[in-house]
Design a protein around this motif. Structure first.
Motif, mmCIF file in Angstrom:
data_model
loop_
_atom_site.group_PDB
_atom_site.id
_atom_site.type_symbol
_atom_site.label_atom_id
_atom_site.label_comp_id
_atom_site.label_asym_id
_atom_site.label_seq_id
_atom_site.Cartn_x
_atom_site.Cartn_y
_atom_site.Cartn_z
ATOM 1 N N GLU A 54 33.289 35.772 44.972
ATOM 2 C CA GLU A 54 34.015 36.419 43.885
ATOM 3 C C GLU A 54 34.592 35.420 42.887
ATOM 4 O O GLU A 54 35.040 35.796 41.809
ATOM 5 C CB GLU A 54 35.152 37.280 44.446
ATOM 6 N N ILE A 55 34.608 34.147 43.245
ATOM 7 C CA ILE A 55 35.126 33.133 42.336
ATOM 8 C C ILE A 55 34.019 32.686 41.394
ATOM 9 O O ILE A 55 32.950 32.282 41.826
ATOM 10 C CB ILE A 55 35.688 31.927 43.105
ATOM 11 N N ASP A 56 34.280 32.794 40.114
ATOM 12 C CA ASP A 56 33.307 32.411 39.089
ATOM 13 C C ASP A 56 33.649 31.004 38.604
ATOM 14 O O ASP A 56 34.800 30.713 38.276
ATOM 15 C CB ASP A 56 33.399 33.405 37.919
ATOM 16 N N ASN A 57 32.656 30.122 38.577
ATOM 17 C CA ASN A 57 32.894 28.768 38.088
ATOM 18 C C ASN A 57 32.069 28.467 36.841
ATOM 19 O O ASN A 57 31.701 27.326 36.576
ATOM 20 C CB ASN A 57 32.616 27.728 39.178
ATOM 21 N N LEU A 61 35.083 26.011 34.865
ATOM 22 C CA LEU A 61 36.441 26.508 35.091
ATOM 23 C C LEU A 61 36.424 27.582 36.168
ATOM 24 O O LEU A 61 35.437 28.302 36.341
ATOM 25 C CB LEU A 61 37.017 27.063 33.793
ATOM 26 N N LEU A 62 37.524 27.708 36.899
ATOM 27 C CA LEU A 62 37.609 28.668 37.996
ATOM 28 C C LEU A 62 38.230 29.968 37.501
ATOM 29 O O LEU A 62 39.277 29.962 36.849
ATOM 30 C CB LEU A 62 38.459 28.088 39.122
ATOM 31 N N SER A 63 37.591 31.092 37.815
ATOM 32 C CA SER A 63 38.152 32.380 37.408
ATOM 33 C C SER A 63 37.864 33.442 38.450
ATOM 34 O O SER A 63 36.937 33.320 39.258
ATOM 35 C CB SER A 63 37.601 32.814 36.042
ATOM 36 N N GLN A 68 41.933 33.183 34.809
ATOM 37 C CA GLN A 68 41.873 31.784 35.198
ATOM 38 C C GLN A 68 42.706 31.579 36.461
ATOM 39 O O GLN A 68 43.813 32.090 36.582
ATOM 40 C CB GLN A 68 42.402 30.895 34.080
ATOM 41 N N ILE A 69 42.156 30.836 37.409
ATOM 42 C CA ILE A 69 42.847 30.636 38.679
ATOM 43 C C ILE A 69 42.850 29.154 39.043
ATOM 44 O O ILE A 69 42.133 28.349 38.459
ATOM 45 C CB ILE A 69 42.183 31.429 39.828
ATOM 46 N N MET A 70 43.669 28.831 40.046
ATOM 47 C CA MET A 70 43.704 27.493 40.623
ATOM 48 C C MET A 70 43.538 27.616 42.129
ATOM 49 O O MET A 70 43.869 28.645 42.707
ATOM 50 C CB MET A 70 45.045 26.799 40.324
ATOM 51 N N LEU A 71 43.027 26.567 42.737
ATOM 52 C CA LEU A 71 42.888 26.505 44.189
ATOM 53 C C LEU A 71 43.714 25.338 44.721
ATOM 54 O O LEU A 71 43.811 24.295 44.076
ATOM 55 C CB LEU A 71 41.424 26.285 44.590
#
Length: 379
Positions: A54-57, A61-63, A68-71
């Motif tokens: 489910e994480i789009d890169n 960029l991570l989304s 926009q997200i961070m890990l």
């Protein structure tokens, strides 16, 4: 945020017209959006609440669902007490904002599920570890430093081509709100800051309209005329005090110029609006982008990393505001080298029509990842 809407007035008016009484239901999806945002803010665990797929890169960029997200990894081991005092120390687990070499290695090693996901831009995240000499669990919140590999792959503020000292300054000065604003064109939803950005006077809306009218709906910084696009012109408080409506404290700015003012990292401007403003600037002959300093001033800030690399290697300067007709539609180009028929774009949707017209089209992330290959097209 819970939104309540009272439809009693509408129902009463419908009754007076003889319409049958019906219960009005509103399904805007806001509840689901709020649930997503709440979950992200609290930290979802990969492989549990959130699946890796489910994480789009896209664009490095991570989304997650347009946000926009961070890990980050909460477990800091025996360094926990030092991390709580200074989250940027060597050895601390860092905050990831991009699809970098570190994340790729963690995936390949099957250790990606250790990450938590967040879109909280406060900069403070729950961490835990154990005491140096005892097995006691120590927990708290820490200001985690950003991953340096993330800065490198994005060439954020020219990071990859700077000296060690300059890289250290970019790392130490890194601000999430500023970072999010820089790359806002890549995302459908913009994270909300928790800090207050101030209050306006009750008559502010009329004050703003009057002032913009006095300026003929023209940006006082770049000179673009927006009488046909009034929503793209704002009234800016020069000193940042939103209750100071003195004429010498007001300035009419297009949304692009406005968002680039100091301390305006809370603002969001869509990619489409930035493209439109550059198109109008070009049509009105309001900029001459013969130098990279001009291009950097007017281009979408999300392209800064690539532009700084092009400038360093002295590639020919791109043109802004170019639109190409494809059928009955106009396709806007973020960065264009018309004589080479080469374009760099942010949106995937811009690629197909331009390629159909014989253009070589790359995403900005592709340009950064394959910069030396890109050079042969635009030298």
């Amino acid at each position: 945020m819970k939104i309540e809407i009272d439809f009693s007035g509408l129902q009463a008016a419908a009754a007076r017209m003889g319409a049958p009484n019906k219960q009005i239901k509103l399904d805007s999806g806001l509840g689901r959006l709020n649930e997503i945002d709440s979950g992200l803010g609290e930290g979802l665990v990969l492989g549990d609440d959130l699946q890796l797929s489910e994480i789009d890169n896209t664009n490095n960029l991570l989304s997650y669902k347009g946000r926009q997200i961070m890990l980050y990894i909460p477990e800091q081991g025996s360094l926990i007490e030092e991390v709580l005092r200074d989250g940027k120390i060597d050895g601390a687990k860092r905050l990831h904002v991009a699809e970098c070499k570190t994340l790729e290695n963690m995936r390949n090693q099957g250790r990606f599920e250790r990450y938590h996901v967040t879109n909280d831009i406060s900069g403070r995240y729950p961490v835990l570890g154990h005491h140096h000499y005892r097995s006691d669990v120590v927990e708290g919140k820490a200001d985690l430093g950003v991953c340096k590999n993330c800065l490198k792959i994005l060439n954020y503020k020219g990071y990859s081509d700077h000296s060690h000292l300059e890289k250290s300054k970019i790392y130490l000065d890194f601000n999430l709100a500023e970072f999010f604003e820089t790359y806002s064109s890549y995302f459908k939803h913009y994270p909300t800051q928790k800090k207050s950005i101030g209050s306006y006077t009750k008559d502010w809306e009329q004050v703003s309209v009057n002032y913009r009218q006095q300026q003929n709906y023209t940006c006082e910084q770049c000179g673009v005329a927006l009488s046909d696009h009034k929503r793209l012109l704002h009234t800016h408080h020069i000193n940042g005090v939103k209750i100071d409506n003195a004429l010498n404290n007001l300035k009419a700015l297009c949304v692009d110029c406005h968002t680039k003012q100091p301390n305006h990292d809370h603002m969001f401007v869509s990619h489409e609006d930035r493209l439109l403003i550059n198109q109008l600037r070009r049509e009105q002959h309001k900029f001459d982008c013969s130098e990279y300093s001009d291009v950097l001033q007017y281009a979408d800030s999300a392209l800064e990393g690539l532009l700084l690399k092009c400038q360093k290697y002295r590639l020919s300067t791109p043109e802004l505001g170019i639109c190409i007709k494809h059928g009955n539609e106009l396709v806007s180009i973020d960065l264009a080298w018309p004589r080479k028929k080469f374009a760099v774009v942010i949106e995937h949707s811009q690629q197909a029509p331009l390629r159909a017209l014989g253009w070589n089209v790359w995403l900005a992330s592709e340009g950064l990842a394959n910069f030396y290959a890109m050079q042969k097209y635009i030298r």
